[in-house]
Design a protein around this motif. Sequence first.
Motif, PDB file in Angstrom:
ATOM      1  N   ASN A  81     -22.625  64.275 -16.614  1.00 11.59           N
ATOM      2  CA  ASN A  81     -22.370  64.082 -15.180  1.00 11.59           C
ATOM      3  C   ASN A  81     -20.734  64.112 -14.983  1.00 11.59           C
ATOM      4  O   ASN A  81     -20.087  63.025 -15.327  1.00 11.59           O
ATOM      5  CB  ASN A  81     -22.849  62.638 -14.873  1.00 11.59           C
TER       6      ASN A  81
ATOM      7  N   SER B 178     -22.695  65.718  -4.426  1.00 10.57           N
ATOM      8  CA  SER B 178     -24.194  65.760  -4.234  1.00 10.57           C
ATOM      9  C   SER B 178     -24.334  67.163  -3.136  1.00 10.57           C
ATOM     10  O   SER B 178     -25.229  67.824  -3.140  1.00 10.57           O
ATOM     11  CB  SER B 178     -24.642  64.515  -3.280  1.00 10.57           C
TER      12      SER B 178
ATOM     13  N   LYS C  73     -29.044  60.038 -10.959  1.00  4.43           N
ATOM     14  CA  LYS C  73     -28.694  61.532 -11.142  1.00  4.43           C
ATOM     15  C   LYS C  73     -28.789  61.738 -12.891  1.00  4.43           C
ATOM     16  O   LYS C  73     -29.244  62.868 -13.127  1.00  4.43           O
ATOM     17  CB  LYS C  73     -27.496  62.208 -10.578  1.00  4.43           C
TER      18      LYS C  73
END
Length: 272
Positions: free
Chosen positions: A151, A269, A134
């Motif tokens: 992140n 997610s 990601k």
Amino acid sequence: MNIIKACIIAVSMYSKIPMPQFEWEEKSMRYALAFLPLPGFIIGVLQLVLFYLWQQSGLSVGIYAALATALPIAVTGGIHMDGYCDTIDALSSHQSKERRLEILKDANVGAFAVIWAVLYFVLYYGAWSSIASKAMQTDSVMPINQALHANTTVWLIAAGYVTSRALSGLAAVFFLNANKKGSLAAFSGSAGKGFVCTVLILVLMAAGIFRVILLPQTGVLILAGELLFFFYYHRMSKNCFGGITGDLAGWFLQCEEILVLYLTVISTSVIQ
């Protein structure tokens, strides 16, 4: 002075970080559990630093995931993983409480311990691979403030290294101890319960607020998962072993870490 010594004892006992050497006294040991989250804080900070360095280096996802998986073991020296493996062997035996406690003391590693240890690291590696994949969607090179915030998942997981140890410390104080001569009994038996509990609860509250501020839904989910497993730990240890031991504490901590890892990865997610 006893507080400083207690801090040093906690770090030297639960990590491989070099610390000054001195004779451990009961006055110092009674506060040591309050600093159990400190090695977890160090691991969390190192994970954030590793994430930033990886963002700057352009190394592959696989290399980053491997380093992120190895980092906690490198810092702790595998002390908690050792307890995880011993507990897996004992639980897999399906024997009496007395026999399970004997298996915990056995220095030999059984087949089930090896199987579940491999599975643990495969799952750990897979989660960090997902996180890195990601992060690869952002620019590979960026300023430090942007890289560390690229992140939020890494920040949430970093807090998990702290909360897992805070909960483990509370369990050591309040849960029934099955081994009165073990290292855990030495710490919990001399623990200044008022001070230790106050510090650990404040740490849990601070980490919980931090995660809720970052991602409210994920923060609440992680906290709920941690507490549910904490109560399962109490029930399982009492029913299967007659209480907790140092090995069971290691098993709990390792399970909490990977639980937080997957709750964070899956939740972020879905939310995103």
